[in-house]
Design a protein around this motif. Sequence first.
Motif, PDB file in Angstrom:
ATOM      1  N   GLN A   1       0.825  -1.191  -0.047  1.00  0.00           N
ATOM      2  CA  GLN A   1       0.015   0.027   0.051  1.00  0.00           C
ATOM      3  C   GLN A   1       0.917   1.411  -0.111  1.00  0.00           C
ATOM      4  O   GLN A   1       0.586   2.419   0.472  1.00  0.00           O
ATOM      5  CB  GLN A   1      -1.025  -0.029   1.036  1.00  0.00           C
TER       6      GLN A   1
ATOM      7  N   THR B   1       3.527  -1.689  -8.031  1.00  0.00           N
ATOM      8  CA  THR B   1       3.206  -0.269  -7.732  1.00  0.00           C
ATOM      9  C   THR B   1       4.437   0.418  -7.222  1.00  0.00           C
ATOM     10  O   THR B   1       4.398   1.535  -7.109  1.00  0.00           O
ATOM     11  CB  THR B   1       1.845  -0.140  -6.895  1.00  0.00           C
TER      12      THR B   1
ATOM     13  N   ILE C   1      -4.916   5.477   1.355  1.00  0.00           N
ATOM     14  CA  ILE C   1      -3.923   5.845   0.243  1.00  0.00           C
ATOM     15  C   ILE C   1      -4.423   6.920  -0.392  1.00  0.00           C
ATOM     16  O   ILE C   1      -5.689   7.148  -0.983  1.00  0.00           O
ATOM     17  CB  ILE C   1      -3.506   4.690  -0.668  1.00  0.00           C
TER      18      ILE C   1
ATOM     19  N   HIS D   1      -5.537   9.991  -3.209  1.00  0.00           N
ATOM     20  CA  HIS D   1      -5.796   9.774  -4.466  1.00  0.00           C
ATOM     21  C   HIS D   1      -4.683   9.936  -5.445  1.00  0.00           C
ATOM     22  O   HIS D   1      -4.434   9.337  -6.305  1.00  0.00           O
ATOM     23  CB  HIS D   1      -6.951  10.623  -4.842  1.00  0.00           C
TER      24      HIS D   1
ATOM     25  N   GLN E   1      -2.336   7.128  -5.403  1.00  0.00           N
ATOM     26  CA  GLN E   1      -2.639   5.988  -5.984  1.00  0.00           C
ATOM     27  C   GLN E   1      -2.365   6.233  -7.605  1.00  0.00           C
ATOM     28  O   GLN E   1      -2.269   5.239  -8.305  1.00  0.00           O
ATOM     29  CB  GLN E   1      -4.471   5.968  -5.694  1.00  0.00           C
TER      30      GLN E   1
ATOM     31  N   CYS F   1      -0.003   3.753 -10.127  1.00  0.00           N
ATOM     32  CA  CYS F   1      -1.000   3.224 -11.065  1.00  0.00           C
ATOM     33  C   CYS F   1      -0.312   3.864 -12.494  1.00  0.00           C
ATOM     34  O   CYS F   1      -0.777   2.963 -13.520  1.00  0.00           O
ATOM     35  CB  CYS F   1      -2.352   3.260 -11.168  1.00  0.00           C
TER      36      CYS F   1
END
Length: 528
Positions: free
Chosen positions: A8, A23, A320, A322, A325, A329
């Motif tokens: 995470q 990631t 997490i 935004h 994230q 990604c």
Amino acid sequence: MNGVVIPQTPIAVDFWRLRRAGTARLFFLSHMHSDHTVGLSSTWARPLYCSPITAHLLHRRLQVSKQWIRALEIGESHVLPLDEIGQETMTVTLIDANHCPGSVMFLFEGYFGTILYTGDFRYTPSMLKEPALILGKQIHTLYLDNTNCNPALVLPSRQEATRQIVHLIRQFPQHNIKIGLYSLGKESLLEQLALEFRTWVVLSPQRLELVQLLGLADVFTVEEEAGRIHAVDYMEICHSAMLQWNQTHPTIAILPTSRKVRSPHPDIHIIPYSDHSSYSELRAFVAALRPCRVVPIVRQQPCGEFFEDSSSPGLPILMIPHSVQQYMCSSPRETNVRWQLERRLKRPRIQGVVFESPEEKADQVKVDRDTKHMKETLSPWPGDLEKLCPHPLRARKQLFPDFCRKKCDEPVLSCDSKKRVTMLTAPLEFSVQLQPVDEFISPETKEEIGVRSHLIPRRGNGSPARGNPSDWIGYDSLQSHITKDTHLATESRCLALKYLLTPMNFFQAGFSSRNFDQQVEKYQESTV
């Protein structure tokens, strides 16, 4: 093979298998031992964070490019972005791991809480006095070096193990001493032995460079006969090597390690000197920190049950952000291209390449004859030209006497901008320093992408622009003032000027000397 991608988060420590990194976008290296650098090589092309000593070794030994290495000072807190826009950040602090030169622990603080990754370390009570840990911070996740996490394995301190080695060597005053080591680590042990027995320690050139970098005492050499203590690779300590060494001089060997190793020869001695924390030291370290969770770094040796009584409850639930994230990604390739472009634009402009003239062709007899005449009348070397003409662009009668017949005081070719410097000599033996070039290699096309400033003729009445400065334009408003109603006396002079006025982006990639002239002529025809 050790290393982890912290769940995470975009953080990976000692983990270099990109296809399995998922990631991960921020990569950290704790130290340079081979089991922590699996997958790391000269082809690595992402930012990598480590200590200054590790940064030096990483470039020297694995040839990782310096442009990707980020050296962070030990004992200082560093703020790093966790997304592409800098909205979310984290603080990372490097703490000396007391394991080998350059080894560090990483303390991460961010939206994920507080994470301490020890890497390989040998605990000392002084670690708890580090400013980053003395403030009583709650460690939510502790990634712990559990190499020696075995209650049945009792290890002496390094000071005690050093005394055992000294005592052993004193029993063999006439023997040479071979100490088997890894390529990195235990340099301080060698220094203590050299000072204790007042002898030189013989090292390999690679390790000698390392101890000089560390600033240790001047007790090391590469001369084989200079001292009786020799540091060798641990793989060299074997039965056949002992037989060979003892044929020339009485020799004993010492393996300072906590691993279970069977001695293949009576003169090979195993001393439990370890750069990893003992079980009792690990217990004391975890009890002092009281983390919410303990994660073993060596996954083959679970150790969670040993520290349940020293753990704290209350592991936070991660949310997490935004922006993080999106960063996790995003395509790593796109991130690398963007980073390269931004870095390239910040770098100072540099001068371009220097081109040599093409080979003379057999059928260019007339050009050769004119060239010979030019050599007799003009200064043959750029150095002489600089003496005659302080400004390399202001070449007058020395270069083109016919071209400057009308106005001797008017320069043939001048430029107000200092970004472009052109040097003219003989037509077929000339050097050209091009203007500054900003360029980088596109990962997709493998082609050079750049910003150049070229001088190009403006199309008009069907003939090359001459005379009037307004007939010449450039991307950076570069203007060349050429005397009106003049022309070059010979074809060779025309060819030389064509070389100078042809934009570099017109030439095809991989052109050779044989088609150089044809490409120049092709450009001139296209401007007609």
